[in-house]
Design an enzyme around this catalytic site. Sequence first.
Site, PDB file in Angstrom:
ATOM      1  N   LYS A  13      13.741  22.891 -11.508  1.00 36.49           N
ATOM      2  CA  LYS A  13      12.653  22.631 -12.979  1.00 36.49           C
ATOM      3  C   LYS A  13      11.541  22.578 -12.126  1.00 36.49           C
ATOM      4  CE  LYS A  13      14.655  19.290 -15.272  1.00 36.49           C
ATOM      5  NZ  LYS A  13      15.943  18.850 -14.690  1.00 36.49           N
ATOM      6  N   ARG A  88      15.215  17.113 -24.546  1.00 43.22           N
ATOM      7  CA  ARG A  88      16.904  16.529 -23.470  1.00 43.22           C
ATOM      8  C   ARG A  88      17.991  15.724 -23.782  1.00 43.22           C
ATOM      9  NH1 ARG A  88      14.432  15.342 -18.370  1.00 43.22           N
ATOM     10  NH2 ARG A  88      15.442  14.170 -17.152  1.00 43.22           N
ATOM     11  N   ARG A 123      15.598  14.930  -0.933  1.00 41.14           N
ATOM     12  CA  ARG A 123      14.651  15.527  -2.192  1.00 41.14           C
ATOM     13  C   ARG A 123      13.303  14.706  -1.296  1.00 41.14           C
ATOM     14  NH1 ARG A 123      13.435  16.070  -8.423  1.00 41.14           N
ATOM     15  NH2 ARG A 123      15.236  14.095  -8.341  1.00 41.14           N
ATOM     16  N   ARG A 156      12.610   9.496  -4.596  1.00 39.37           N
ATOM     17  CA  ARG A 156      12.341   8.844  -5.532  1.00 39.37           C
ATOM     18  C   ARG A 156      13.563   7.156  -6.363  1.00 39.37           C
ATOM     19  NH1 ARG A 156      12.003  13.397 -10.621  1.00 39.37           N
ATOM     20  NH2 ARG A 156      14.510  12.332 -11.170  1.00 39.37           N
ATOM     21  N   ARG A 167      23.056  10.532 -13.816  1.00 31.24           N
ATOM     22  CA  ARG A 167      22.246  11.556 -13.942  1.00 31.24           C
ATOM     23  C   ARG A 167      23.134  12.529 -14.696  1.00 31.24           C
ATOM     24  NH1 ARG A 167      17.997  11.684  -9.972  1.00 31.24           N
ATOM     25  NH2 ARG A 167      16.948  13.321 -10.686  1.00 31.24           N
TER      26      ARG A 167
HETATM   27  P1  AP5 Z   1      13.535  19.888  -8.022  1.00 32.20           P
HETATM   28  O1  AP5 Z   1      12.313  21.220  -8.504  1.00 32.20           O
HETATM   29  O2  AP5 Z   1      12.545  18.552  -8.032  1.00 32.20           O
HETATM   30  O3  AP5 Z   1      14.304  19.806  -9.527  1.00 32.20           O
HETATM   31  P2  AP5 Z   1      14.100  18.804 -10.555  1.00 32.20           P
HETATM   32  O4  AP5 Z   1      15.577  19.863 -11.730  1.00 32.20           O
HETATM   33  O5  AP5 Z   1      13.410  18.710 -11.302  1.00 32.20           O
HETATM   34  O6  AP5 Z   1      15.377  17.940 -10.888  1.00 32.20           O
HETATM   35  P3  AP5 Z   1      14.775  16.682 -11.221  1.00 32.20           P
HETATM   36  O7  AP5 Z   1      15.278  15.236 -10.703  1.00 32.20           O
HETATM   37  O8  AP5 Z   1      12.846  16.337 -11.490  1.00 32.20           O
HETATM   38  O9  AP5 Z   1      14.790  16.121 -12.880  1.00 32.20           O
HETATM   39  P4  AP5 Z   1      15.893  15.104 -14.024  1.00 32.20           P
HETATM   40  O10 AP5 Z   1      15.888  15.892 -14.948  1.00 32.20           O
HETATM   41  O11 AP5 Z   1      16.618  14.464 -13.657  1.00 32.20           O
HETATM   42  O12 AP5 Z   1      14.216  14.245 -13.976  1.00 32.20           O
HETATM   43  P5  AP5 Z   1      12.751  13.711 -14.735  1.00 32.20           P
HETATM   44  O13 AP5 Z   1      12.088  13.389 -13.344  1.00 32.20           O
HETATM   45  O14 AP5 Z   1      12.660  14.907 -14.962  1.00 32.20           O
HETATM   46  O15 AP5 Z   1      14.392  19.857  -7.297  1.00 32.20           O
HETATM   47  C1  AP5 Z   1      15.268  19.449  -6.607  1.00 32.20           C
HETATM   48  C2  AP5 Z   1      15.918  19.546  -4.881  1.00 32.20           C
HETATM   49  O16 AP5 Z   1      16.208  20.583  -4.860  1.00 32.20           O
HETATM   50  C3  AP5 Z   1      14.774  19.098  -4.543  1.00 32.20           C
HETATM   51  O17 AP5 Z   1      14.210  18.286  -2.380  1.00 32.20           O
HETATM   52  C4  AP5 Z   1      14.301  20.330  -3.614  1.00 32.20           C
HETATM   53  O18 AP5 Z   1      13.325  20.802  -2.920  1.00 32.20           O
HETATM   54  C5  AP5 Z   1      15.044  21.057  -3.552  1.00 32.20           C
HETATM   55  N1  AP5 Z   1      15.127  22.644  -4.615  1.00 32.20           N
HETATM   56  C6  AP5 Z   1      15.063  23.141  -5.298  1.00 32.20           C
HETATM   57  N2  AP5 Z   1      15.363  24.756  -5.745  1.00 32.20           N
HETATM   58  C7  AP5 Z   1      16.299  24.538  -4.802  1.00 32.20           C
HETATM   59  C8  AP5 Z   1      17.148  25.393  -4.313  1.00 32.20           C
HETATM   60  N3  AP5 Z   1      16.891  26.822  -4.795  1.00 32.20           N
HETATM   61  N4  AP5 Z   1      17.935  25.577  -3.110  1.00 32.20           N
HETATM   62  C9  AP5 Z   1      18.056  24.196  -2.138  1.00 32.20           C
HETATM   63  N5  AP5 Z   1      17.100  23.531  -2.972  1.00 32.20           N
HETATM   64  C10 AP5 Z   1      16.397  23.484  -3.604  1.00 32.20           C
HETATM   65  O19 AP5 Z   1      13.539  12.345 -15.427  1.00 32.20           O
HETATM   66  C11 AP5 Z   1      13.249  11.242 -15.169  1.00 32.20           C
HETATM   67  C12 AP5 Z   1      14.450  10.359 -15.580  1.00 32.20           C
HETATM   68  O20 AP5 Z   1      13.545  10.241 -16.915  1.00 32.20           O
HETATM   69  C13 AP5 Z   1      15.200  10.935 -16.373  1.00 32.20           C
HETATM   70  O21 AP5 Z   1      16.721  10.405 -15.944  1.00 32.20           O
HETATM   71  C14 AP5 Z   1      14.853   9.948 -17.702  1.00 32.20           C
HETATM   72  O22 AP5 Z   1      15.171   8.064 -18.088  1.00 32.20           O
HETATM   73  C15 AP5 Z   1      13.226  10.353 -18.077  1.00 32.20           C
HETATM   74  N6  AP5 Z   1      13.110  11.559 -18.605  1.00 32.20           N
HETATM   75  C16 AP5 Z   1      12.372  11.841 -18.928  1.00 32.20           C
HETATM   76  N7  AP5 Z   1      12.463  13.260 -19.616  1.00 32.20           N
HETATM   77  C17 AP5 Z   1      12.988  12.387 -20.597  1.00 32.20           C
HETATM   78  C18 AP5 Z   1      13.284  12.829 -22.567  1.00 32.20           C
HETATM   79  N8  AP5 Z   1      12.775  14.271 -22.499  1.00 32.20           N
HETATM   80  N9  AP5 Z   1      14.006  11.985 -22.602  1.00 32.20           N
HETATM   81  C19 AP5 Z   1      14.342  10.990 -22.437  1.00 32.20           C
HETATM   82  N10 AP5 Z   1      14.308  10.371 -21.049  1.00 32.20           N
HETATM   83  C20 AP5 Z   1      13.299  11.383 -20.408  1.00 32.20           C
HETATM   84 MG    MG Z   2      11.027  16.768 -12.114  1.00 29.94          MG
END
Ligand code: AP5
Ligand code: MG
Length: 212
Positions: A13, A88, A123, A156, A167
Amino acid sequence: MKLVLIGSPGAGKGTQAKVLSKHFDIAHISTGDLLREETSQKTELGLKIIDIMNSGELVSDEIVETLLANRVKRDDCKKGFILDGYPRNVKQAENLPSIVGEIEKVVLISVEDDLIVERMVGRRGCPKCGQMYHIKYNPPKEDGVCGVCGEALVQRKDDNEETVKNRLSVYHKSTAPIIDYYKNKGLLLEISGVGDIDEISKQLIDALEGAR
Ligand code: AP5
Ligand code: MG
């Protein structure tokens, strides 16, 4: 243009939101990044949520809704935005129009669970400019150093195997139901998040241009 990007942890994402934000000249809003800003600055809110985030559970709807409502008031959102990691759960999806207005498209980036742990554990990110890397799939030119700004890369706290598994389970239980919610509204576009990162960006842009 108001977009929502959904997908499991590590679906890509953040990686793809950065590309789309540049291409469509709209803001990239990651609720995860907004929450991490609070924890890294050790604000009152940050100290309250740090354990929840490190365990992989969701922060309360009230907290994220307030952060989002404040963020969309900023000038860079005038032409639109991409929401990365929001909504979410179904409750957040139901409340979303009252905070940001109607969403035009919801893009689901799908990646099977088996690939996720390796993606997450490998990552690395730049704490200064936000550039994202993967030690195997998208490595920086120089080991551990951001190719954009030269800062040392960091990992992270929630990118360890145990937390990633939690997660994923939170995603399936709380977040996956919004896929049907948006499908029923006729807003959902699904793209595979497996394969070359640039190729996925191209498919996303083509699909969104076609849907305009
Ligand atoms: P990356 O692009 O970083 O993936 P991502 O989908 O953004 O993953 P996140 O870990 O950020 O998602 P998340 O939803 O768990 O965390 P968030 O920060 O939103 O890619 C991942 C890796 O893969 C990278 O190394 C990249 O280079 C690699 N990659 C990408 N594409 C690839 C491909 N095609 N092939 C191979 N490799 C590839 O949330 C974190 C925390 O915040 C949550 O757990 C929760 O506690 C809280 N939170 C956030 N939003 C909310 C909400 N709305 N409500 C409640 N709590 C929330
Ligand atoms: Mg992300």
